[in-house]
Scaffold this motif. Sequence first.
Motif, PDB file in Angstrom:
ATOM      1  N   PRO A 109      -9.678  -2.060  11.583  1.00  0.00           N
ATOM      2  CA  PRO A 109      -8.378  -1.982  10.907  1.00  0.00           C
ATOM      3  C   PRO A 109      -8.527  -1.919   9.393  1.00  0.00           C
ATOM      4  O   PRO A 109      -9.640  -1.945   8.876  1.00  0.00           O
ATOM      5  N   SER A 110      -7.377  -1.858   8.695  1.00  0.00           N
ATOM      6  CA  SER A 110      -7.374  -1.892   7.231  1.00  0.00           C
ATOM      7  C   SER A 110      -7.244  -3.337   6.784  1.00  0.00           C
ATOM      8  O   SER A 110      -6.240  -3.994   7.060  1.00  0.00           O
ATOM      9  N   GLU A 111      -8.278  -3.829   6.112  1.00  0.00           N
ATOM     10  CA  GLU A 111      -8.260  -5.217   5.675  1.00  0.00           C
ATOM     11  C   GLU A 111      -7.096  -5.464   4.717  1.00  0.00           C
ATOM     12  O   GLU A 111      -6.738  -4.594   3.926  1.00  0.00           O
ATOM     13  N   PHE A 112      -6.512  -6.625   4.824  1.00  0.00           N
ATOM     14  CA  PHE A 112      -5.439  -7.134   3.955  1.00  0.00           C
ATOM     15  C   PHE A 112      -4.060  -6.545   4.255  1.00  0.00           C
ATOM     16  O   PHE A 112      -3.064  -7.226   4.056  1.00  0.00           O
ATOM     17  N   SER A 113      -3.975  -5.271   4.683  1.00  0.00           N
ATOM     18  CA  SER A 113      -2.654  -4.655   4.814  1.00  0.00           C
ATOM     19  C   SER A 113      -2.119  -4.608   6.238  1.00  0.00           C
ATOM     20  O   SER A 113      -0.923  -4.830   6.457  1.00  0.00           O
ATOM     21  N   ALA A 221      -2.933  -5.745  -8.560  1.00  0.00           N
ATOM     22  CA  ALA A 221      -3.320  -4.385  -8.196  1.00  0.00           C
ATOM     23  C   ALA A 221      -4.836  -4.307  -8.067  1.00  0.00           C
ATOM     24  O   ALA A 221      -5.572  -4.739  -8.960  1.00  0.00           O
ATOM     25  N   SER A 222      -5.304  -3.774  -6.951  1.00  0.00           N
ATOM     26  CA  SER A 222      -6.732  -3.632  -6.735  1.00  0.00           C
ATOM     27  C   SER A 222      -7.301  -2.562  -7.673  1.00  0.00           C
ATOM     28  O   SER A 222      -6.588  -1.650  -8.114  1.00  0.00           O
ATOM     29  N   THR A 223      -8.573  -2.688  -7.954  1.00  0.00           N
ATOM     30  CA  THR A 223      -9.267  -1.711  -8.800  1.00  0.00           C
ATOM     31  C   THR A 223     -10.348  -1.051  -7.960  1.00  0.00           C
ATOM     32  O   THR A 223     -10.511  -1.345  -6.778  1.00  0.00           O
ATOM     33  N   GLY A 224     -11.109  -0.159  -8.586  1.00  0.00           N
ATOM     34  CA  GLY A 224     -12.195   0.480  -7.853  1.00  0.00           C
ATOM     35  C   GLY A 224     -13.314  -0.470  -7.493  1.00  0.00           C
ATOM     36  O   GLY A 224     -14.117  -0.190  -6.601  1.00  0.00           O
ATOM     37  N   ARG A 225     -13.366  -1.612  -8.157  1.00  0.00           N
ATOM     38  CA  ARG A 225     -14.450  -2.575  -7.927  1.00  0.00           C
ATOM     39  C   ARG A 225     -13.981  -3.849  -7.252  1.00  0.00           C
ATOM     40  O   ARG A 225     -14.752  -4.508  -6.562  1.00  0.00           O
ATOM     41  N   PHE A 230      -3.145  -8.994  -1.954  1.00  0.00           N
ATOM     42  CA  PHE A 230      -1.746  -8.563  -2.005  1.00  0.00           C
ATOM     43  C   PHE A 230      -1.578  -7.480  -3.065  1.00  0.00           C
ATOM     44  O   PHE A 230      -0.977  -7.681  -4.113  1.00  0.00           O
ATOM     45  N   ASN A 231      -2.135  -6.330  -2.743  1.00  0.00           N
ATOM     46  CA  ASN A 231      -2.134  -5.186  -3.642  1.00  0.00           C
ATOM     47  C   ASN A 231      -0.778  -4.490  -3.659  1.00  0.00           C
ATOM     48  O   ASN A 231      -0.338  -4.002  -4.695  1.00  0.00           O
ATOM     49  N   TYR A 232      -0.102  -4.449  -2.506  1.00  0.00           N
ATOM     50  CA  TYR A 232       1.157  -3.705  -2.394  1.00  0.00           C
ATOM     51  C   TYR A 232       2.333  -4.522  -2.925  1.00  0.00           C
ATOM     52  O   TYR A 232       2.428  -5.729  -2.660  1.00  0.00           O
ATOM     53  N   ASP A 233       3.224  -3.844  -3.630  1.00  0.00           N
ATOM     54  CA  ASP A 233       4.350  -4.527  -4.264  1.00  0.00           C
ATOM     55  C   ASP A 233       5.185  -5.306  -3.247  1.00  0.00           C
ATOM     56  O   ASP A 233       5.583  -6.442  -3.504  1.00  0.00           O
TER      57      ASP A 233
END
Length: 269
Positions: A109-113, A221-225, A230-233
């Motif tokens: 799955p997609s982690e976190f989301s 907000a997540s970055t490339g690193r 909780f990246n999504y608004d």
Amino acid sequence: MDFAYHPSLKKTLKECQEWLTYPSSQAMPERYSSHLQEWMAAEERPARMRGNPVDDLGHYYGIAACDAYKRKCTADLARLLRWAVAFRALDLRRSGMFSEQYPGDGDWPSEFSDSMKAASVLTLSEWALGRICVERFIQMAEKDQRVNQPPATRRINHSTHDVFLIDLFAQAFDLTTSFRPCRPLIEPYQQLLDAWHTEDESIFRSAMQAAADFHISRAKASTGRTFYEFNYDIDRLFPAELLAVQALRRRDGLPAFEAGHLLVDGPGP
């Protein structure tokens, strides 16, 4: 409805409002709906649709729901939040379907989301759909554990809200799962997992407040690193892993304790 929100969300809500003013953003619902309709109307349906309009629509309506909350518009909020939850739930079920079709493929799955997509359904007390989403997510998590070896390659590799929600879902829906996390659940969520069914208000509030503080610390907000939980608004403003606890307590007839924390009691159910 109380439209208060935690001070840490002020920047997020302003960014949502600004994002919606861009012409490219305003065109998204029509464009993504067109892509979805094109795929559904094809006589010989392609294996894959153009992009992922289901996820894109869920993302758009999630931001729009946050903006409606900032504008204190109850009618818009109710409509947009339900649309966001519905599209996110559909995307989760789509991923679960592909995951089941390819039992040896470890892409899901997609982690976190994905766990938040399932939890969001529960916050609206949509129990039948919620159970389907919960089962799909747990199935993907179990496959992740089975297929992705060694453990460091697993998609669910952090013992935060994903792991908390798997345990909560299993308890709430009386499900048996073989899932075991890579490492022990972090203390704030373990405390809440132990207390979510309690009738002791002080114990419950203490656990919810600790989990809410952790949520705020990882609402970025997540970055490339660096990837944040909780990246999504929509997940920042509406902490579904905590609001699901409140919804499940109502379902089970437990006392309706407030969390005593603005993150939960502000945009709460």
